[in-house]
Design an enzyme around this catalytic site. Structure first.
Site, short mmCIF file in Angstrom:
data_model
loop_
_atom_site.label_atom_id
_atom_site.label_comp_id
_atom_site.label_asym_id
_atom_site.label_seq_id
_atom_site.Cartn_x
_atom_site.Cartn_y
_atom_site.Cartn_z
N GLN A 115 -7.56 5.36 11.37
CA GLN A 115 -6.33 5.06 10.64
C GLN A 115 -5.67 6.25 9.94
O GLN A 115 -4.46 6.37 9.92
CB GLN A 115 -6.65 3.97 9.62
CG GLN A 115 -5.51 3.48 8.80
CD GLN A 115 -5.94 2.34 7.89
OE1 GLN A 115 -6.09 1.21 8.34
NE2 GLN A 115 -6.18 2.62 6.63
N GLU A 116 -6.49 7.13 9.32
CA GLU A 116 -5.88 8.19 8.49
C GLU A 116 -6.59 9.53 8.69
O GLU A 116 -7.82 9.59 8.64
CB GLU A 116 -5.96 7.78 7.01
CG GLU A 116 -5.23 6.48 6.76
CD GLU A 116 -5.48 5.90 5.37
OE1 GLU A 116 -5.74 6.69 4.43
OE2 GLU A 116 -5.42 4.67 5.23
N LYS A 174 -8.33 -0.04 -5.68
CA LYS A 174 -6.99 -0.61 -5.45
C LYS A 174 -6.91 -1.88 -6.28
O LYS A 174 -7.51 -2.89 -5.91
CB LYS A 174 -6.81 -0.98 -3.98
CG LYS A 174 -6.85 0.17 -2.98
CD LYS A 174 -6.92 -0.42 -1.57
CE LYS A 174 -6.82 0.64 -0.49
NZ LYS A 174 -7.27 0.12 0.82
N GLU A 181 2.40 5.39 6.09
CA GLU A 181 2.08 6.20 4.92
C GLU A 181 2.69 7.59 4.98
O GLU A 181 2.28 8.50 4.26
CB GLU A 181 0.56 6.25 4.72
CG GLU A 181 0.01 4.83 4.53
CD GLU A 181 -1.43 4.78 4.07
OE1 GLU A 181 -2.13 5.81 4.14
OE2 GLU A 181 -1.86 3.70 3.64
N SER A 222 -4.54 -3.03 6.65
CA SER A 222 -5.94 -3.11 7.06
C SER A 222 -6.72 -3.60 5.86
O SER A 222 -7.16 -2.83 5.03
CB SER A 222 -6.44 -1.74 7.51
OG SER A 222 -6.46 -0.83 6.44
N GLU A 249 -14.07 7.59 5.16
CA GLU A 249 -13.88 6.28 4.53
C GLU A 249 -14.08 5.17 5.56
O GLU A 249 -13.61 5.29 6.70
CB GLU A 249 -12.46 6.25 3.94
CG GLU A 249 -12.09 4.96 3.23
CD GLU A 249 -10.67 5.04 2.65
OE1 GLU A 249 -10.19 6.15 2.32
OE2 GLU A 249 -10.03 3.97 2.53
N HIS A 254 -1.56 1.43 10.87
CA HIS A 254 -0.41 2.02 10.16
C HIS A 254 0.56 2.73 11.10
O HIS A 254 1.50 3.37 10.65
CB HIS A 254 -0.87 3.02 9.10
CG HIS A 254 -1.71 2.40 8.03
ND1 HIS A 254 -2.44 3.13 7.14
CD2 HIS A 254 -1.92 1.10 7.71
CE1 HIS A 254 -3.07 2.31 6.31
NE2 HIS A 254 -2.77 1.08 6.65
N ASP A 266 -14.22 1.32 1.09
CA ASP A 266 -12.95 0.65 0.76
C ASP A 266 -13.09 -0.83 1.14
O ASP A 266 -13.43 -1.65 0.28
CB ASP A 266 -11.80 1.34 1.52
CG ASP A 266 -10.46 0.64 1.35
OD1 ASP A 266 -10.33 -0.19 0.45
OD2 ASP A 266 -9.52 0.94 2.13
N LYS A 294 -5.18 8.91 -3.64
CA LYS A 294 -4.77 8.83 -2.24
C LYS A 294 -3.43 8.12 -2.21
O LYS A 294 -3.33 6.96 -2.57
CB LYS A 294 -5.84 7.97 -1.54
CG LYS A 294 -6.07 8.24 -0.10
CD LYS A 294 -7.11 7.25 0.43
CE LYS A 294 -6.62 6.68 1.72
NZ LYS A 294 -7.46 5.62 2.26
N HIS A 338 -3.19 3.94 -3.21
CA HIS A 338 -2.00 3.12 -2.89
C HIS A 338 -2.36 2.10 -1.81
O HIS A 338 -3.50 2.04 -1.37
CB HIS A 338 -0.89 4.05 -2.36
CG HIS A 338 -1.25 4.70 -1.06
ND1 HIS A 338 -0.33 5.21 -0.18
CD2 HIS A 338 -2.47 4.93 -0.45
CE1 HIS A 338 -0.92 5.70 0.87
NE2 HIS A 338 -2.21 5.56 0.74
N ARG A 339 -1.35 1.32 -1.34
CA ARG A 339 -1.50 0.47 -0.16
C ARG A 339 -0.50 0.93 0.88
O ARG A 339 0.50 1.58 0.56
CB ARG A 339 -1.24 -1.01 -0.48
CG ARG A 339 -2.13 -1.66 -1.49
CD ARG A 339 -3.61 -1.59 -1.21
NE ARG A 339 -4.09 -2.01 0.08
CZ ARG A 339 -4.94 -3.01 0.31
NH1 ARG A 339 -5.36 -3.73 -0.71
NH2 ARG A 339 -5.38 -3.29 1.52
N SER A 340 -0.72 0.55 2.13
CA SER A 340 0.20 1.01 3.18
C SER A 340 1.59 0.39 3.03
O SER A 340 2.59 0.99 3.41
CB SER A 340 -0.39 0.72 4.56
OG SER A 340 -0.74 -0.64 4.67
N ASP A 344 -9.91 8.30 7.08
CA ASP A 344 -10.20 6.89 6.83
C ASP A 344 -10.27 6.25 8.20
O ASP A 344 -9.25 6.07 8.88
CB ASP A 344 -9.10 6.23 5.97
CG ASP A 344 -9.43 4.76 5.69
OD1 ASP A 344 -10.47 4.27 6.17
OD2 ASP A 344 -8.62 4.09 4.99
#
Ligand code: 2PG
Ligand code: MG
Length: 406
Positions: free
Chosen positions: A159-160, A332, A201, A42, A280, A151, A307, A383, A360-362, A237
């Site tokens: 997403q999270e 990031k 993740e 994303s 987020e 994800h 983000d 994160k 991090h990244r996915s 997120d």
């Protein structure tokens, strides 16, 4: 002083089974820095653009190597300036964000190796211009225990879904909390016949949930041992850009399409019902009206986290600060491409008294550069997904290692 002797890139796989690159920088005193590149799913529209993997390798091995071999690896600003100028585009699209990032970070790692100091100590010196004193501030881990959006294979739009230990929790205990809550959640899902497959993740990705039910599960899992709202808090997120279509937010698992105002109402209900302290990307990155109204209503009690809105880009952050859109930022390095610009971004966020969350990244790998970065800039949070899967726990374990050593 050591000089850069060779720079070479190769092809490797990331945690999603996609090809990415890894660059090795060797100095003439045999010091080495190796840096793989993570990948997002994303992505914000203004992120540094990656070039295709074989092309990136060629660019590192030839174009970049030709210019940087022989240069001083301790002059990170100069290295990054050369990379940025050689690229010459606003989004690194000529040389590629991936080529540039891997070289920028690998040079820093090689320099730290040459000085025989820990990477976070070296990064801290670069960031602050001073030698690191003994004090270390550990970031609070933010655990993404349930995955949706881009994800996951389920229908969840957001997403999270995350748990966040209270701020003063020592790092080892915070990690233990994440692990316990994760396993409690697994048991609860099994008990109610939901699947426990995991998303990119490491968080679970059961089918058939909506936002309320997801948060209910997580709250229940946390409540087994902890007091939600006291020991541990909730966060999301939303990554709202990923379900923004034709001016509306399409929450397909509930069959609703919401306007900006209606999404605000939706959040209002969630924020009343749950112990959320972190939201987020609650709106699409171009929906500044949504961001601004949300900030006005909630910035005194919530982390309103940017983000995709600012993509670790100092110029975009300056705009968000001016317009009062967020009070916390995701960092990031691969969104912007160089270490120097990442530092500039963190400094600007600090100046505006924003919370800093290194992320991090996915699509990631077992590298833990971001953990050292978080320690170096005394980030408030890190994160790195759920406390499972090699590429996620590599980051948590690196911080734990430093914590245990002190
Ligand atoms: C995010 C990130 C990491 P991605 O949106 O914050 O969790 O996801 O790397 O896919 O952009
Ligand atoms: Mg995000």
């Amino acid at each position: 002083m050591a000089k850069i002797e060779t720079i070479s890139a190769r092809k490797i796989l990331n945690s999603r089974g996609q090809w990415t690159i890894e660059t090795k920088v060797v100095l003439d005193d045999d010091s080495v820095g190796i840096q793989p590149v993570p990948n997002g799913a994303s992505e914000g529209e203004n992120e540094a653009v990656d070039v295709e993997v074989d092309k990136a390798i060629d660019i590192v091995n030839n174009t970049i190597s030709d210019v940087l071999v022989g240069k001083d690896p301790f002059d990170q600003k100069e290295i990054d300036k050369i990379l940025v100028e050689m690229d010459g585009t606003p989004n690194k699209s000529r040389l590629g964000g991936n080529s540039i990032l891997s070289v920028s970070l690998a040079v820093a790692k090689a320099a730290a190796d040459s000085e025989e100091i820990e990477l976070y100590e070296y990064l801290s010196e670069l960031y602050s211009g001073k030698e690191k004193n003994g004090d270390i501030t550990y970031p609070t881990p933010i655990f993404n225990v349930l995955n949706g959006g881009k994800h996951a294979q389920n229908k969840l739009s957001f997403q999270e879904f995350m748990v966040i230990p209270a701020l003063n929790t020592p790092f080892d205990r915070a990690l233990e909390m994440g692990v316990n809550i994760y396993h409690n959640l697994e048991e609860l899902l099994v008990d109610e016949d939901f699947e426990t497959a995991v998303g990119d993740e490491g968080g679970f990705e059961p089918q058939g949930l909506c936002c309320d039910v997801a948060l209910d599960f997580i709250k229940k899992a946390a409540n087994v041992q902890y007091d939600v709202g006291n020991d541990v808090f909730l966060g999301m997120d939303i990554a709202a850009g990923s379900f923004y279509k034709d001016g509306k937010y399409d929450i397909n698992e509930e069959n609703i399409e919401l306007t900006t105002e209606e999404l605000m109402e939706y959040y209002n209900r969630m924020l009343t019902k749950y112990e959320l302290i972190y939201m987020e990307d609650p709106f699409y990155e171009k929906d500044h009206k949504g961001w601004s109204d949300f900030y006005k209503s909630y910035s005194d009690r919530l982390m309103v986290v940017a983000d995709d809105l600012v993509v670790t880009n100092p110029a975009l952050l300056a705009e968000a600060i001016k317009k009062k859109l967020a009070n916390a930022v995701i960092v990031k390095p691969n969104q912007v491409g160089t270490l120097t610009e990442t530092f500039e971004f963190v400094k600007l966020a600090r100046k505006a008294k924003m919370n800093v969350i290194v992320s991090h990244r996915s699509g990631d790998n077992v590298d833990s550069f971001i953990s050292d970065l978080a320690l170096a800039v005394s980030a408030d949070f890190i994160k790195s997904g759920a406390p499972v899967r090699g590429e996620r726990v590599a980051k948590y374990n690196r911080i734990l290692e430093v914590f245990q050593d002190h």
